[in-house]
Design an enzyme around this catalytic site. Structure first.
Site, PDB file in Angstrom:
ATOM      1  CG  HIS A   1       2.251   0.591   4.738  1.00 42.67           C
ATOM      2  ND1 HIS A   1       2.423   0.276   6.057  1.00 42.67           N
ATOM      3  CD2 HIS A   1       0.960   0.994   4.612  1.00 42.67           C
ATOM      4  CE1 HIS A   1       1.274   0.466   6.714  1.00 42.67           C
ATOM      5  NE2 HIS A   1       0.373   0.897   5.850  1.00 42.67           N
TER       6      HIS A   1
ATOM      7  CG  HIS B   1      -4.217  -4.829   5.297  1.00 39.92           C
ATOM      8  ND1 HIS B   1      -5.286  -3.995   5.513  1.00 39.92           N
ATOM      9  CD2 HIS B   1      -3.241  -4.053   4.757  1.00 39.92           C
ATOM     10  CE1 HIS B   1      -4.959  -2.755   5.125  1.00 39.92           C
ATOM     11  NE2 HIS B   1      -3.731  -2.774   4.664  1.00 39.92           N
TER      12      HIS B   1
ATOM     13  CG  ASP C   1      -1.746  -1.118   7.434  1.00 39.91           C
ATOM     14  OD1 ASP C   1      -1.077  -0.578   8.333  1.00 39.91           O
ATOM     15  OD2 ASP C   1      -2.103  -0.526   6.395  1.00 39.91           O
TER      16      ASP C   1
ATOM     17  CG  HIS D   1      -2.168   3.156  10.050  1.00 41.40           C
ATOM     18  ND1 HIS D   1      -2.320   4.276   9.269  1.00 41.40           N
ATOM     19  CD2 HIS D   1      -1.956   2.125   9.194  1.00 41.40           C
ATOM     20  CE1 HIS D   1      -2.211   3.927   7.988  1.00 41.40           C
ATOM     21  NE2 HIS D   1      -1.981   2.623   7.913  1.00 41.40           N
TER      22      HIS D   1
ATOM     23  CG  HIS E   1      -2.132  -0.905   1.003  1.00 43.25           C
ATOM     24  ND1 HIS E   1      -2.850  -1.431   2.050  1.00 43.25           N
ATOM     25  CD2 HIS E   1      -2.722  -1.374  -0.138  1.00 43.25           C
ATOM     26  CE1 HIS E   1      -3.838  -2.191   1.571  1.00 43.25           C
ATOM     27  NE2 HIS E   1      -3.770  -2.182   0.252  1.00 43.25           N
TER      28      HIS E   1
HETATM   29 FE    FE Z   1      -1.647   1.512   6.043  1.00 43.37          FE
HETATM   30 ZN    ZN Z   2      -2.344  -1.075   4.238  1.00 44.64          ZN
END
Ligand code: FE
Ligand code: ZN
Length: 253
Positions: A59, A112, A131, A169, A56
């Site tokens: 990241h 995820h 995540d 996060h 993602h």
């Molecule tokens: Fe994230």
């Molecule tokens: Zn993510």
């Protein structure tokens, strides 16, 4: 080994790992390059490795610039080599990635995304969960199945309880509101929420947490607990069913 938290974007955390003996460094999940460069310059350090938990943008966003500036090598999951920008070192489930004094076991934890890994620095008992596991929460299922995510969380649960958890996060406060709604009599959770609120009032990170703490307070890791099953009217259901229900409820919380 030191781990320094570098806040990025709105609520992301990147982490710089420093080996004090050699001054070698890694960055985990650089969302963007600027805060990382600022941090490294302040500490008069260079960057040797970029470790990515998944593809993602929040990241990997800093990969290319950091690589260009420092000649750092990007470490990522082999199965996701086409989605991790500028990947140099492809790693696989259960492999130990080593360089100098850095030794991290790679654990494949899809859910995820279907190419998500975590980095377990077993010598230091430090885990970078991206995540997948958050403090008091877990990642949304963007690509994987409930079953994949639950299996991944169980893999993490099996590690030593003292393991320090560094996640992607700062979602802890919001997560805590969900946990207490469905686990209202959990005194360990109440105590943790007090600590979280104090930290956030002072603008301090709630990370790292420990696996031991998460096992008794994070409702997703408690999907096999009878109190949670009762609270959800799911007595007699298995852990995967409870986990799936919790994930759905959280998506609409
Ligand atoms: Fe994230
Ligand atoms: Zn993510």
């Amino acid at each position: 080994m030191f781990v320094e938290i570098v806040p990025c974007l709105k609520d992301n955390y990147s982490y710089v790992i420093i080996d004090p003996k050699t001054n070698k460094t890694c960055v985990v999940d650089p969302s963007e390059s600027t805060p990382i460069i600022k941090f490294l310059e302040k500490k008069k350090l260079k960057l040797d490795y970029i470790l990515n938990t998944h593809h993602h943008y929040d990241h990997i966003g800093g990969n290319e610039e950091l690589k260009k500036k420092y000649n750092a090598l990007v470490v990522g999951y082999k199965g996701d080599k086409n989605r991790i920008p500028s990947i140099d070192i492809e790693v696989e489930d259960q492999q130990t990635w080593s360089s100098g004094n850095f030794n991290a076991k790679i654990i494949f934890i899809p859910g995820h995304t279907i190419g998500h890994i975590c980095f377990h620095f077993f010598g230091e008992k430090i885990l970078f969960t991206g995540d997948t596991l958050f403090s008091l929460g877990c990642g949304r299922l963007f690509e994987g199945t409930y079953e994949q995510m639950w299996t991944s969380l169980e893999k993490i649960k099996a590690l030593p309880r003292e393991t320090k958890i560094y996640c992607g996060h700062e979602y802890t406060k919001k997560n805590s509101e969900f946990c207490i709604a469905y686990d209202p009599d959990n005194n360990d959770l109440k105590k943790k929420i007090n600590e979280i609120n104090k930290k956030r009032l002072n603008n301090l990170p709630t990370i790292p947490t420990t696996l031991g703490d998460e096992i008794i307070t994070n409702i997703f890791l408690r999907s096999d607990n009878d109190d949670i099953k009762r609270n959800l009217n799911l007595v007699g259901s298995n852990s995967l069913e409870v986990f799936s229900k919790l994930r759905d409820l959280k998506d609409n919380f």
